[in-house]
Design a protein around this motif. Structure first.
Motif, short mmCIF file in Angstrom:
data_model
loop_
_atom_site.label_atom_id
_atom_site.label_comp_id
_atom_site.label_asym_id
_atom_site.label_seq_id
_atom_site.Cartn_x
_atom_site.Cartn_y
_atom_site.Cartn_z
N LEU A 173 3.12 13.57 4.27
CA LEU A 173 2.34 13.75 5.50
C LEU A 173 1.66 15.12 5.51
N ASP A 174 2.37 16.15 5.08
CA ASP A 174 1.76 17.48 5.03
C ASP A 174 0.50 17.47 4.18
N THR A 175 0.55 16.76 3.07
CA THR A 175 -0.59 16.72 2.14
C THR A 175 -1.77 16.00 2.74
N ILE A 176 -1.53 14.82 3.33
CA ILE A 176 -2.66 14.03 3.83
C ILE A 176 -3.25 14.64 5.10
N ILE A 177 -2.40 15.25 5.92
CA ILE A 177 -2.90 15.90 7.14
C ILE A 177 -3.78 17.09 6.78
N ALA A 178 -3.39 17.82 5.74
CA ALA A 178 -4.21 18.95 5.28
C ALA A 178 -5.57 18.48 4.81
N GLY A 179 -5.66 17.21 4.40
CA GLY A 179 -6.94 16.65 3.97
C GLY A 179 -7.74 16.02 5.10
N GLY A 180 -7.28 16.18 6.34
CA GLY A 180 -8.02 15.68 7.49
C GLY A 180 -7.75 14.23 7.83
N HIS A 181 -6.61 13.67 7.37
CA HIS A 181 -6.29 12.27 7.62
C HIS A 181 -5.26 12.13 8.73
N LYS A 182 -5.19 10.91 9.28
CA LYS A 182 -4.15 10.56 10.25
C LYS A 182 -3.29 9.45 9.67
N ALA A 183 -2.05 9.34 10.21
CA ALA A 183 -1.10 8.39 9.62
C ALA A 183 -0.29 7.67 10.68
N LEU A 184 0.06 6.41 10.36
CA LEU A 184 1.02 5.63 11.13
C LEU A 184 2.32 5.59 10.33
N VAL A 185 3.45 5.74 10.99
CA VAL A 185 4.75 5.67 10.33
C VAL A 185 5.58 4.61 11.04
N HIS A 240 -3.90 6.10 6.75
CA HIS A 240 -2.68 6.04 5.94
C HIS A 240 -1.59 5.38 6.77
N VAL A 241 -0.85 4.45 6.15
CA VAL A 241 0.24 3.75 6.82
C VAL A 241 1.49 3.89 5.96
N PHE A 242 2.60 4.25 6.59
CA PHE A 242 3.87 4.40 5.87
C PHE A 242 4.88 3.38 6.42
N ILE A 243 5.40 2.54 5.53
CA ILE A 243 6.46 1.60 5.87
C ILE A 243 7.76 2.20 5.34
N MET A 244 8.64 2.64 6.24
CA MET A 244 9.81 3.40 5.83
C MET A 244 10.92 2.54 5.26
N ASP A 245 11.03 1.29 5.72
CA ASP A 245 12.13 0.44 5.28
C ASP A 245 11.62 -0.99 5.13
N PRO A 246 11.79 -1.60 3.96
CA PRO A 246 11.24 -2.94 3.74
C PRO A 246 11.95 -3.98 4.61
N TRP A 247 11.16 -4.87 5.18
CA TRP A 247 11.69 -5.95 5.99
C TRP A 247 11.78 -7.21 5.13
N TRP A 248 12.66 -8.14 5.52
CA TRP A 248 12.82 -9.36 4.72
C TRP A 248 11.52 -10.13 4.60
N ASN A 249 10.75 -10.11 5.67
CA ASN A 249 9.51 -10.89 5.68
C ASN A 249 8.31 -9.99 5.46
#
Length: 403
Positions: free
Chosen positions: A246-258, A324-333
């Motif tokens: 997140l630190d890296t992408i924010i420094a590049g002017g991006h936003k993220a969903l977690v 940018h989208v971050f999926i922290m834990d894989p779901w079964w589906n």
């Protein structure tokens, strides 16, 4: 012309109202919601929720609607649930179901949605199981072909590429997380005890659901030891990798969903990003001002990160300020994860979208990724043309627990 009832998850009501006023400003749009709710007989579109459909079913079933729309129609996937029974009792001249995940786990979920849309089309539940779902799970190509032919006149399947030619590309990346020595020790001890528990469950005839419940702690251990009962951990390798990225992408002017399915993990992520001075917002089941949170994040000067629970924020929201989208834990589906990623990769997005799945190396998470493909194939069997089933066998579940 006429009265339309739209039933949607609570998180989507705001968006329905906003989009209706944007595209059809001449229509009278009313929300049937809140403690002092009343139906407006002059409303062209009445928007309510599945929870209120269950609570006020007699009132809503007492009206001859010209049209009823179920948004996120997988909400009635269990035909014996109270909300599905309430939907079956509605009266309308035309019915429409909208969903990106008509089949999440079992083909019977599709039967339930068609029980609302076109009662009798797929016969009884037992007949559907013997004629379609069980043969398809066994890989019967003819059963899949017959089901698709049956559904074809009543189903319009459109992919994003069909309706949004200008949509920028989406790239999926797996970020492998190497557990620390301490995390690995805890995980391995838990894996061995869970394997014993699962074998005992299977010997006693335990259900697949019970086995999946037994695997819950193992999945949490792959994310953060602090999620385990009786254990304390200041941080985890996965949360640290997320924060560094997140630190890296924010420094590049991006936003993220977690996204995470556990609010307890979001709590720990929140502490980490806050400690690094990162601006953020959060949306989960306790959020009451969803519209304000979305608007604030979408604004050019809004926070860089939005933390979301998979259940509360995985559908119905337009969050195109993030690329940018971050999926922290894989779901079964996998369809649930795809729905979450599509909060950013949707009409209105003008930048390429990167979807990061954080997967702990040499853990149950890696094996869930391979099982997700079986789920994709099960949905495709009814919708397109694959002939592979997606039912989890005992062998599949035991394989999750091997080193």
């Amino acid at each position: 012309r006429g009265r339309t009832l739209v039933i949607a998850p609570t998180s989507v009501m705001y968006n329905w109202e906003k989009e209706a006023r944007r595209f059809r400003p001449s229509l009278n749009v009313a929300r049937f919601h809140g403690p002092n709710r009343r139906l407006d007989p002059s409303a062209d579109i009445t928007i309510t929720t599945y929870a209120l459909l269950r609570i006020d079913q007699e009132l809503l079933q007492g009206i001859d609607w010209d049209m009823i729309v179920l948004d996120e129609a997988q909400s009635i996937k269990n035909p014996s649930s109270q909300v599905a029974q309430a939907a079956f009792g509605l009266r309308a001249h035309f019915r429409l179901a909208l969903t990106g995940t008509p089949v999440e786990n079992r083909l019977e979920e599709l039967w339930s949605q068609f029980r609302f849309l076109n009662p009798g089309l797929l016969g009884t539940m037992s007949g559907f199981q013997s004629r379609y779902s069980k043969p398809i799970e066994r890989g019967d190509r003819l059963a899949g072909t017959t089901l698709r032919a049956r559904l074809k006149p009543f189903m319009l399947r459109r992919m994003k590429r069909d309706v949004a030619h200008e949509l920028p590309p989406r790239t999926d990346i797996v970020l492998r997380v190497e557990l620390s020595e301490e995390e690995r020790t805890v995980y391995e001890a838990l894996r061995l005890s869970t394997r014993r528990e699962v074998r005992q469950l299977m010997e006693r005839g335990g259900t697949t659901f019970q086995v999946l419940e037994a695997l819950l702690r193992l999945r949490q251990a792959a994310c953060h030891n602090g999620l385990l009962p009786g254990r304390h951990a200041e941080n985890s390798s996965k949360v640290t990798l997320l924060a560094d990225t997140l630190d890296t992408i924010i420094a590049g002017g991006h936003k993220a969903l977690v996204f995470s399915q556990w609010t307890s993990l979001l709590d720990r992520i929140q502490s980490e990003v806050k400690g690094r001075g990162t601006t953020f917002l959060r949306l989960d089941g306790s959020t009451t001002n969803r519209g304000a949170v979305v608007d604030r994040f979408q604004s050019p000067d809004g926070p860089s990160v939005l933390l979301l629970s998979l259940k509360a924020g995985g559908t119905g929201l337009n969050l195109t300020a993030a690329d940018h989208v971050f999926i922290m834990d894989p779901w079964w589906n996998p369809a649930v994860e795809d729905q979450a990623a599509d909060r950013a990769h949707r009409i209105g997005q003008d930048r390429p979208v990167m979807v990061h799945r954080l997967i702990a190396a040499d853990t149950v998470e890696e094996k869930i990724l391979s099982l997700q493909e079986a789920k994709r194939e099960l949905a495709d069997e009814a919708m397109s043309g694959s002939n592979h089933g997606g039912k989890l066998s005992q062998a599949d579940l035991l394989a999750l627990l091997e080193p």
